[in-house]
Motif scaffolding. Structure first.
Motif, PDB file in Angstrom:
ATOM      1  N   SER A 100       0.855  -1.179   0.000  1.00 58.84           N
ATOM      2  CA  SER A 100       0.000   0.000   0.000  1.00 58.84           C
ATOM      3  C   SER A 100       0.896   1.235   0.000  1.00 58.84           C
ATOM      4  CB  SER A 100      -0.928  -0.040   1.231  1.00 58.84           C
ATOM      5  OG  SER A 100      -1.865   1.021   1.200  1.00 58.84           O
ATOM      6  N   LEU A 102       1.974   5.024   2.151  1.00 60.05           N
ATOM      7  CA  LEU A 102       1.960   5.717   3.434  1.00 60.05           C
ATOM      8  C   LEU A 102       0.953   6.855   3.465  1.00 60.05           C
ATOM      9  CD1 LEU A 102       3.188   5.668   6.201  1.00 60.05           C
ATOM     10  CD2 LEU A 102       5.206   6.832   5.307  1.00 60.05           C
ATOM     11  N   VAL A 104      -2.074   6.730   3.040  1.00 56.21           N
ATOM     12  CA  VAL A 104      -3.357   6.332   3.631  1.00 56.21           C
ATOM     13  C   VAL A 104      -3.483   6.796   5.073  1.00 56.21           C
ATOM     14  CG1 VAL A 104      -3.588   4.322   2.110  1.00 56.21           C
ATOM     15  CG2 VAL A 104      -2.554   4.052   4.381  1.00 56.21           C
ATOM     16  N   THR A 105      -2.363   7.073   5.733  1.00 53.41           N
ATOM     17  CA  THR A 105      -2.396   7.503   7.132  1.00 53.41           C
ATOM     18  C   THR A 105      -2.584   9.010   7.274  1.00 53.41           C
ATOM     19  OG1 THR A 105       0.013   7.788   7.247  1.00 53.41           O
ATOM     20  CG2 THR A 105      -0.861   5.603   7.744  1.00 53.41           C
ATOM     21  N   THR A 114      -5.299   7.497  -3.287  1.00 53.11           N
ATOM     22  CA  THR A 114      -5.233   7.179  -1.857  1.00 53.11           C
ATOM     23  C   THR A 114      -6.541   6.590  -1.360  1.00 53.11           C
ATOM     24  OG1 THR A 114      -3.638   8.977  -1.551  1.00 53.11           O
ATOM     25  CG2 THR A 114      -4.676   8.095   0.419  1.00 53.11           C
ATOM     26  N   GLN A 117      -6.534   3.034  -2.357  1.00 55.45           N
ATOM     27  CA  GLN A 117      -5.647   2.242  -1.513  1.00 55.45           C
ATOM     28  C   GLN A 117      -6.287   1.926  -0.169  1.00 55.45           C
ATOM     29  OE1 GLN A 117      -2.515   5.062  -1.949  1.00 55.45           O
ATOM     30  NE2 GLN A 117      -1.271   3.736  -3.251  1.00 55.45           N
ATOM     31  N   ARG A 118      -6.995   2.882   0.383  1.00 60.32           N
ATOM     32  CA  ARG A 118      -7.692   2.621   1.652  1.00 60.32           C
ATOM     33  C   ARG A 118      -8.750   1.540   1.486  1.00 60.32           C
ATOM     34  NH1 ARG A 118      -7.863   8.656   2.228  1.00 60.32           N
ATOM     35  NH2 ARG A 118      -6.147   9.218   3.638  1.00 60.32           N
ATOM     36  N   GLU A 121      -7.013  -1.830   1.330  1.00 60.39           N
ATOM     37  CA  GLU A 121      -6.578  -2.252   2.665  1.00 60.39           C
ATOM     38  C   GLU A 121      -7.749  -2.834   3.454  1.00 60.39           C
ATOM     39  OE1 GLU A 121      -2.770   0.619   3.757  1.00 60.39           O
ATOM     40  OE2 GLU A 121      -4.563   0.621   5.030  1.00 60.39           O
ATOM     41  N   LEU A 133       0.282  -5.081   6.209  1.00 61.83           N
ATOM     42  CA  LEU A 133       0.228  -3.977   5.262  1.00 61.83           C
ATOM     43  C   LEU A 133       1.589  -3.302   5.192  1.00 61.83           C
ATOM     44  CD1 LEU A 133      -3.185  -2.349   6.296  1.00 61.83           C
ATOM     45  CD2 LEU A 133      -2.766  -4.019   4.478  1.00 61.83           C
ATOM     46  N   ARG A 135       3.091  -0.035   3.961  1.00 66.76           N
ATOM     47  CA  ARG A 135       2.745   1.322   3.524  1.00 66.76           C
ATOM     48  C   ARG A 135       4.030   2.054   3.169  1.00 66.76           C
ATOM     49  NH1 ARG A 135      -1.633   2.260   8.426  1.00 66.76           N
ATOM     50  NH2 ARG A 135      -3.440   1.373   7.329  1.00 66.76           N
ATOM     51  N   MET A 190       1.186  -3.037  10.473  1.00 63.61           N
ATOM     52  CA  MET A 190       1.141  -2.048   9.398  1.00 63.61           C
ATOM     53  C   MET A 190       2.472  -1.313   9.413  1.00 63.61           C
ATOM     54  SD  MET A 190      -2.790  -0.752  10.058  1.00 63.61           S
ATOM     55  CE  MET A 190      -2.670  -0.977  11.833  1.00 63.61           C
ATOM     56  N   ALA A 192       5.281   1.244   8.107  1.00 62.59           N
ATOM     57  CA  ALA A 192       5.494   2.485   7.357  1.00 62.59           C
ATOM     58  C   ALA A 192       6.935   2.484   6.869  1.00 62.59           C
ATOM     59  CB  ALA A 192       5.221   3.691   8.241  1.00 62.59           C
TER      60      ALA A 192
END
Length: 284
Positions: A100, A102, A104-105, A114, A117-118, A121, A133, A135, A190, A192
């Motif tokens: 995925s 990063l 998304v955060t 994005t 991508q969410r 996920e 995941l 990211r 998850m 990063a």
């Protein structure tokens, strides 16, 4: 212990590196739309033709796999991930590692890519199998798109050349994926994934110039010029999403670094200069 791992997107930037790492100790099913192209790219494992647009046949392509790596790019809708999830369930796969981004955060990231991508996920998190995941921040290998201009002695054109980005070596992402697919303690995590520090396009070009021992020039594009260029490669909604992403980068949204590559692999993430040194022949 040896496993059988299916890699969806085996011919991609991370996928082909991942197949090489896995093939040393594990059975690899390299799922790709074009096994012929994958063979030319040096993809390892058993090359299996798989069209993620079509649900039929995907479960058979994954038959015998214990774990699945998923790298897809279909921002208009999540059907590729939906088809892969359905097939993985039928095939009895127990664990999935999903690549995925990063972004998304970041609550401020609401662009098309994005949001897609969410959604992807969420599909895998609700799949009933264990998941990890990955990211990732932008890949250092994106700068390979400059190679033609660098070789020709022309300016490298980019948008927001001074905007920092904690870009990551895709080989580092592949190494993390290998651990997450074959090791223990990664379920429900998850990660990063970034490089060791944020660098701008201007800094990257300066480092390349130092390695090549000749001056390189950066040309700043306007937002409209960048959008027009991206529109020649992608559908307009995707190009607009890339522009929104670039604007967030210019605002500093992609500058933070993490320690997750070190945490998983036991070594620091690769610097851009080290990545560039490995790929210098492409720019000569």
């Amino acid at each position: 212990m040896s496993m059988c791992v299916a890699v969806a997107g085996a011919g991609g930037t991370v996928g082909r590196r991942l197949t090489a790492l896995l093939a040393a100790d594990h059975d690899v099913l390299s799922l790709t739309r074009s096994p012929e192209r994958a063979a030319r790219l040096g993809v390892h494992g058993r090359l299996v033709r798989a069209d993620f647009d079509v649900r039929d046949g995907l479960a058979q392509a994954m038959e015998g796999a214990d774990a699945l790596f998923v790298a897809t790019f279909d921002p208009a809708n999540p059907r590729h991930d939906e088809h892969l999830l359905s097939a993985a369930t039928v095939a009895g796969i127990r664990h999935v590692v999903k690549l995925s981004a990063l972004a998304v955060t970041d609550p401020g990231a609401q662009d098309l890519v994005t949001r897609w991508q969410r959604r992807c996920e969420e599909l895998w998190q609700g799949s009933g199998m264990t998941w990890t995941l990955l990211r990732a921040r932008a890949f250092m290998s994106n700068s390979l798109s400059w190679a033609g201009a660098v070789r020709a002695g022309e300016p490298v054109a980019t948008l927001y050349g001074d905007a920092p980005n904690a870009c990551v070596d895709p080989a580092d992402v592949a190494e993390v994926a290998t651990h997450a697919l074959t090791g223990t303690g990664h379920a429900g995590r998850m990660y990063a994934l970034t490089g060791p520090r944020a660098v701008s396009a201007r800094e990257q070009l300066a480092q390349l110039a130092g390695l090549l021992q000749r001056p390189l020039k950066l040309e700043d594009l306007t937002a409209q010029q960048a959008l027009e260029r991206w529109s020649t490669r992608y559908p307009l909604p995707v190009a607009q999403a890339l522009l929104e992403s670039a604007c967030r980068q210019a605002a500093g949204a992609k500058a933070s670094v993490t320690q997750d590559v070190l945490q998983v692999t036991g070594r620091p993430p690769t610097t851009f200069e080290a990545w560039a040194r490995r790929h210098l022949t492409v720019f000569r």
